[in-house]
Scaffold this motif. Structure first.
Motif, PDB file in Angstrom:
ATOM      1  N   ASP A 186      -7.213   0.383  25.063  1.00 18.04           N
ATOM      2  CA  ASP A 186      -8.069   1.517  24.719  1.00 18.04           C
ATOM      3  C   ASP A 186      -7.458   2.833  25.193  1.00 18.04           C
ATOM      4  O   ASP A 186      -7.636   3.876  24.549  1.00 18.04           O
ATOM      5  CB  ASP A 186      -9.454   1.343  25.362  1.00 18.04           C
ATOM      6  N   ALA A 187      -6.756   2.784  26.328  1.00 19.29           N
ATOM      7  CA  ALA A 187      -6.182   4.000  26.911  1.00 19.29           C
ATOM      8  C   ALA A 187      -5.102   4.597  26.029  1.00 19.29           C
ATOM      9  O   ALA A 187      -4.806   5.795  26.120  1.00 19.29           O
ATOM     10  CB  ALA A 187      -5.602   3.693  28.293  1.00 19.29           C
ATOM     11  N   ILE A 188      -4.506   3.787  25.168  1.00 14.95           N
ATOM     12  CA  ILE A 188      -3.492   4.295  24.241  1.00 14.95           C
ATOM     13  C   ILE A 188      -4.133   4.712  22.919  1.00 14.95           C
ATOM     14  O   ILE A 188      -3.885   5.802  22.401  1.00 14.95           O
ATOM     15  CB  ILE A 188      -2.412   3.227  23.983  1.00 14.95           C
ATOM     16  N   GLY A 189      -4.987   3.845  22.386  1.00 10.17           N
ATOM     17  CA  GLY A 189      -5.557   4.082  21.061  1.00 10.17           C
ATOM     18  C   GLY A 189      -6.507   5.263  20.989  1.00 10.17           C
ATOM     19  O   GLY A 189      -6.414   6.091  20.069  1.00 10.17           O
ATOM     20  N   ALA A 190      -7.438   5.376  21.946  1.00 10.54           N
ATOM     21  CA  ALA A 190      -8.460   6.434  21.887  1.00 10.54           C
ATOM     22  C   ALA A 190      -7.861   7.840  21.929  1.00 10.54           C
ATOM     23  O   ALA A 190      -8.220   8.690  21.107  1.00 10.54           O
ATOM     24  CB  ALA A 190      -9.491   6.235  23.002  1.00 10.54           C
ATOM     25  N   PRO A 191      -6.934   8.150  22.859  1.00  9.97           N
ATOM     26  CA  PRO A 191      -6.351   9.500  22.869  1.00  9.97           C
ATOM     27  C   PRO A 191      -5.582   9.828  21.590  1.00  9.97           C
ATOM     28  O   PRO A 191      -5.612  10.968  21.128  1.00  9.97           O
ATOM     29  CB  PRO A 191      -5.405   9.462  24.080  1.00  9.97           C
ATOM     30  N   ILE A 192      -4.896   8.834  21.024  1.00 14.12           N
ATOM     31  CA  ILE A 192      -4.159   9.094  19.777  1.00 14.12           C
ATOM     32  C   ILE A 192      -5.129   9.464  18.660  1.00 14.12           C
ATOM     33  O   ILE A 192      -4.861  10.366  17.862  1.00 14.12           O
ATOM     34  CB  ILE A 192      -3.310   7.873  19.378  1.00 14.12           C
ATOM     35  N   LEU A 245      -0.629   0.573  18.472  1.00 14.25           N
ATOM     36  CA  LEU A 245       0.755   0.712  18.004  1.00 14.25           C
ATOM     37  C   LEU A 245       0.808   1.379  16.628  1.00 14.25           C
ATOM     38  O   LEU A 245       1.639   2.262  16.378  1.00 14.25           O
ATOM     39  CB  LEU A 245       1.423  -0.668  17.951  1.00 14.25           C
ATOM     40  N   LEU A 246      -0.086   0.959  15.737  1.00 18.57           N
ATOM     41  CA  LEU A 246      -0.130   1.555  14.397  1.00 18.57           C
ATOM     42  C   LEU A 246      -0.541   3.026  14.455  1.00 18.57           C
ATOM     43  O   LEU A 246      -0.012   3.865  13.716  1.00 18.57           O
ATOM     44  CB  LEU A 246      -1.093   0.765  13.509  1.00 18.57           C
ATOM     45  N   LEU A 247      -1.482   3.349  15.345  1.00 23.52           N
ATOM     46  CA  LEU A 247      -1.916   4.739  15.504  1.00 23.52           C
ATOM     47  C   LEU A 247      -0.775   5.614  16.020  1.00 23.52           C
ATOM     48  O   LEU A 247      -0.631   6.770  15.608  1.00 23.52           O
ATOM     49  CB  LEU A 247      -3.110   4.811  16.458  1.00 23.52           C
ATOM     50  N   PHE A 248       0.024   5.060  16.937  1.00 24.08           N
ATOM     51  CA  PHE A 248       1.149   5.834  17.482  1.00 24.08           C
ATOM     52  C   PHE A 248       2.162   6.146  16.380  1.00 24.08           C
ATOM     53  O   PHE A 248       2.690   7.265  16.298  1.00 24.08           O
ATOM     54  CB  PHE A 248       1.825   5.074  18.619  1.00 24.08           C
ATOM     55  N   ILE A 249       2.430   5.156  15.538  1.00 19.41           N
ATOM     56  CA  ILE A 249       3.336   5.376  14.406  1.00 19.41           C
ATOM     57  C   ILE A 249       2.781   6.462  13.484  1.00 19.41           C
ATOM     58  O   ILE A 249       3.508   7.346  13.018  1.00 19.41           O
ATOM     59  CB  ILE A 249       3.543   4.058  13.629  1.00 19.41           C
ATOM     60  N   ARG A 250       1.471   6.424  13.254  1.00 18.88           N
ATOM     61  CA  ARG A 250       0.829   7.436  12.407  1.00 18.88           C
ATOM     62  C   ARG A 250       0.934   8.829  13.048  1.00 18.88           C
ATOM     63  O   ARG A 250       1.200   9.819  12.349  1.00 18.88           O
ATOM     64  CB  ARG A 250      -0.645   7.075  12.187  1.00 18.88           C
ATOM     65  N   VAL A 306      -9.045   3.447   8.511  1.00 19.29           N
ATOM     66  CA  VAL A 306      -8.512   2.178   8.015  1.00 19.29           C
ATOM     67  C   VAL A 306      -7.942   1.346   9.157  1.00 19.29           C
ATOM     68  O   VAL A 306      -8.176   0.128   9.248  1.00 19.29           O
ATOM     69  CB  VAL A 306      -7.423   2.430   6.938  1.00 19.29           C
ATOM     70  N   LEU A 307      -7.213   1.998  10.060  1.00 20.42           N
ATOM     71  CA  LEU A 307      -6.617   1.290  11.190  1.00 20.42           C
ATOM     72  C   LEU A 307      -7.690   0.743  12.133  1.00 20.42           C
ATOM     73  O   LEU A 307      -7.526  -0.342  12.706  1.00 20.42           O
ATOM     74  CB  LEU A 307      -5.666   2.214  11.951  1.00 20.42           C
ATOM     75  N   SER A 308      -8.803   1.476  12.310  1.00 22.52           N
ATOM     76  CA  SER A 308      -9.912   0.977  13.134  1.00 22.52           C
ATOM     77  C   SER A 308     -10.531  -0.267  12.509  1.00 22.52           C
ATOM     78  O   SER A 308     -10.837  -1.241  13.207  1.00 22.52           O
ATOM     79  CB  SER A 308     -10.984   2.058  13.302  1.00 22.52           C
ATOM     80  N   LEU A 309     -10.715  -0.208  11.203  1.00 23.22           N
ATOM     81  CA  LEU A 309     -11.262  -1.359  10.482  1.00 23.22           C
ATOM     82  C   LEU A 309     -10.357  -2.582  10.644  1.00 23.22           C
ATOM     83  O   LEU A 309     -10.824  -3.695  10.939  1.00 23.22           O
ATOM     84  CB  LEU A 309     -11.420  -1.019   8.994  1.00 23.22           C
ATOM     85  N   ILE A 310      -9.048  -2.372  10.505  1.00 27.06           N
ATOM     86  CA  ILE A 310      -8.101  -3.484  10.619  1.00 27.06           C
ATOM     87  C   ILE A 310      -8.068  -4.047  12.041  1.00 27.06           C
ATOM     88  O   ILE A 310      -8.155  -5.258  12.246  1.00 27.06           O
ATOM     89  CB  ILE A 310      -6.686  -3.033  10.194  1.00 27.06           C
ATOM     90  N   SER A 311      -7.954  -3.151  13.032  1.00 23.62           N
ATOM     91  CA  SER A 311      -7.780  -3.611  14.409  1.00 23.62           C
ATOM     92  C   SER A 311      -9.002  -4.355  14.928  1.00 23.62           C
ATOM     93  O   SER A 311      -8.859  -5.349  15.656  1.00 23.62           O
ATOM     94  CB  SER A 311      -7.451  -2.430  15.328  1.00 23.62           C
ATOM     95  N   PHE A 312     -10.208  -3.923  14.549  1.00 20.14           N
ATOM     96  CA  PHE A 312     -11.422  -4.549  15.087  1.00 20.14           C
ATOM     97  C   PHE A 312     -11.921  -5.697  14.228  1.00 20.14           C
ATOM     98  O   PHE A 312     -12.202  -6.791  14.723  1.00 20.14           O
ATOM     99  CB  PHE A 312     -12.535  -3.509  15.245  1.00 20.14           C
ATOM    100  N   TRP A 313     -12.041  -5.458  12.920  1.00 23.67           N
ATOM    101  CA  TRP A 313     -12.729  -6.417  12.061  1.00 23.67           C
ATOM    102  C   TRP A 313     -11.800  -7.373  11.307  1.00 23.67           C
ATOM    103  O   TRP A 313     -12.244  -8.434  10.869  1.00 23.67           O
ATOM    104  CB  TRP A 313     -13.618  -5.667  11.059  1.00 23.67           C
ATOM    105  N   VAL A 314     -10.516  -6.991  11.158  1.00 23.99           N
ATOM    106  CA  VAL A 314      -9.572  -7.874  10.471  1.00 23.99           C
ATOM    107  C   VAL A 314      -8.760  -8.696  11.476  1.00 23.99           C
ATOM    108  O   VAL A 314      -8.494  -9.873  11.256  1.00 23.99           O
ATOM    109  CB  VAL A 314      -8.620  -7.071   9.554  1.00 23.99           C
ATOM    110  N   ILE A 315      -8.396  -8.072  12.603  1.00 23.56           N
ATOM    111  CA  ILE A 315      -7.600  -8.773  13.616  1.00 23.56           C
ATOM    112  C   ILE A 315      -8.458  -9.200  14.810  1.00 23.56           C
ATOM    113  O   ILE A 315      -8.485 -10.374  15.188  1.00 23.56           O
ATOM    114  CB  ILE A 315      -6.432  -7.885  14.099  1.00 23.56           C
ATOM    115  N   GLY A 316      -9.172  -8.236  15.418  1.00 28.32           N
ATOM    116  CA  GLY A 316      -9.874  -8.486  16.668  1.00 28.32           C
ATOM    117  C   GLY A 316     -10.937  -9.564  16.617  1.00 28.32           C
ATOM    118  O   GLY A 316     -10.852 -10.575  17.346  1.00 28.32           O
ATOM    119  N   LEU A 317     -11.946  -9.374  15.763  1.00 25.30           N
ATOM    120  CA  LEU A 317     -13.067 -10.318  15.730  1.00 25.30           C
ATOM    121  C   LEU A 317     -12.671 -11.689  15.186  1.00 25.30           C
ATOM    122  O   LEU A 317     -13.008 -12.712  15.805  1.00 25.30           O
ATOM    123  CB  LEU A 317     -14.230  -9.730  14.921  1.00 25.30           C
ATOM    124  N   PRO A 318     -11.946 -11.773  14.063  1.00 27.15           N
ATOM    125  CA  PRO A 318     -11.563 -13.104  13.576  1.00 27.15           C
ATOM    126  C   PRO A 318     -10.694 -13.897  14.560  1.00 27.15           C
ATOM    127  O   PRO A 318     -10.915 -15.092  14.770  1.00 27.15           O
ATOM    128  CB  PRO A 318     -10.787 -12.802  12.290  1.00 27.15           C
TER     129      PRO A 318
END
Length: 456
Positions: free
Chosen positions: A371-377, A433-438, A392-404
């Protein structure tokens, strides 16, 4: 906000903006904590009803109020571009939009709250308290959402200390009315957990009144004369606010609602496991106020520099915020590692719950590091008004990767309930990581656009 040239000066200004925001966020967190804690003194049904009501309300509020957070980068960029005349118009249109959002919430809530509560396996007294608690909160929705717009206006000016003071003033007001209405003191009716809803609604009206007075009477806000002109509704400005705000709101909703989903999935486990999970989750939510506050501060600082077309300054603030968040996460991670029993004992006296909560708190270390990396980005990207990809990245990280992945680990490995935490941490890490690239892409694109404009 003002322009700085040295990294040292940027650090000082960033801290001046950040600390009041952090205290404000902790104060808002404490208000919900007060409702639950004081309701618990009234009875087990009361605390259960308020907890259920809060779990339904918080994702809705954070998601929809997130739309209004678009006001911050818009005003920050206007200030950076020295276009101050457009600021009062933006604020007023934000207020209009906030009232429309509240109307939509009230209509939707009237149609869905009872059926939703009936779907839950709740005892009748708990269901009734949850319903009337939410109904009481509804009386404070208009002032809460209007206050959110005014807070964004004040924060965008860099005057975050003012909203901190308002929030700190709200805590004793909330505690007083909780005491009067929950327990029926000094002739007031004893409303139990429902009284916490009315107390919070009254508090929202009080902080709105204080904030309006400050905006009207105190510098530097009074120079903008926000309430002087009665502007007509501008759907063009609403479109701008919604274009930036809806992705922000949805991204926040995806993040907050995931915890509600995990809590529902955790209902298959025994009471001790659920209690231990809730302890770790509540403390992790408390720690999240740090990267969230850094994120909000970055939106202000980066937005100001982007508005002034200062590429390197915007980049420096971005990395300053991310570095600060990682440093704070390491400190809080050490605290979680060294004092898990002490933390768990704040919430419970049951030795079994404390023992299991220690294990959940261990997994919370990795969760809050991601969270310390993602939230500030995310905050830095909002300063650039770049919000759609973040959604889109939030949707992927939480609901496509995280929860499943959490569900698979919980159901098909020996990890059990801990699997959900590992899955969410994995999703957060990939998302960061994806947010940092963005962020790097946006920084380079912004620099190229300015260079191209300079050569034309």
């Amino acid at each position: 906000m003002y322009q700085t040239h040295l990294l040292k000066d940027k650090t000082i200004l960033f801290i001046k903006i950040l600390v009041p925001i952090l205290i404000t966020q902790l104060g808002l967190f404490a208000m919900n904590f007060l409702d639950i804690m004081m309701s618990g003194r009234a009875g087990s049904n009361d605390i259960a009803g308020v907890a259920i009501g809060s779990s339904l309300w918080v994702p809705v509020f954070t998601g929809l109020s997130g739309i209004l957070l678009a006001t911050t980068p818009i005003i920050a960029q206007l200030i950076g571009a020295d276009n101050r005349k457009a600021i009062p118009f933006t604020v007023v249109q934000g207020i209009y939009l906030s009232i429309v959002i509240v109307i939509i919430i009230l209509i939707s809530g009237a149609a869905t709250i009872k059926p939703l509560l009936n779907m839950m396996n709740l005892e009748e007294p708990v269901r009734e308290i949850a319903f009337y608690y939410l109904k009481a909160l509804a009386y404070g929705m208009i002032p809460l959402f209007v206050y959110t717009v005014l807070r964004c206006f004040m924060d965008a000016l860099g005057e975050t200390r003012v909203t901190m003071i308002v929030t700190l003033l709200s805590l004793p007001i909330n505690a007083l009315f909780n005491y009067l209405l929950i327990f029926g003191k000094f002739g007031f009716p004893r409303l139990g957990g429902v009284g916490a809803g009315y107390a919070t609604a009254i508090t929202y009206w009080c902080i709105l009144a204080i904030t309006v007075w400050i905006a009207h009477k105190r510098q530097p806000f009074s120079q903008f004369h926000v309430f002087k002109t009665f502007y007509k509704i501008s759907f063009t400005k609403w479109k701008e606010l919604l274009f930036i705000g809806v992705p922000i709101g949805l991204a926040i909703f995806f993040e907050t609602s995931i915890f509600s989903a995990v809590t529902l999935l955790m209902s298959q486990y025994d009471t001790i496991t659920i209690a231990a999970h809730q302890i770790a989750l509540n403390f992790a939510s408390f720690l999240y106020m740090i990267p969230l506050s850094i994120s909000m501060a970055l939106t202000i600082c980066v937005g100001f520099e982007v508005g002034g077309k200062r590429t390197n300054d915007a980049k420096q603030y971005s990395y300053l915020g991310i570095g600060t968040a990682i440093g704070m996460a390491i400190v809080t991670g050490i605290i979680l590692l060294l004092f898990p029993s002490t933390i768990a004992a704040i919430y419970s006296t049951d030795s079994q719950v404390i023992s299991l909560a220690k294990h959940f708190l261990f997994y919370a270390i990795f969760f809050q590091l991601s969270d310390a990396i993602g939230a500030p980005i995310q905050g830095a990207l909002r300063g650039y008004k770049d919000v759609n990809v973040t959604l889109v990245l939030s949707l992927i990280s939480f609901w496509v990767i995280g929860l499943p992945s959490g569900y698979l680990l919980a159901q098909f490995t020996s990890l059990g309930a801990f699997g959900y935490w590992i899955g969410l941490s994995l999703g957060l890490t990939v998302g960061a990581l994806l947010l940092f690239i963005r962020l790097r892409f946006i920084q380079l694109r912004f620099k190229r656009e300015l260079q191209k404009a300079a050569t034309n």
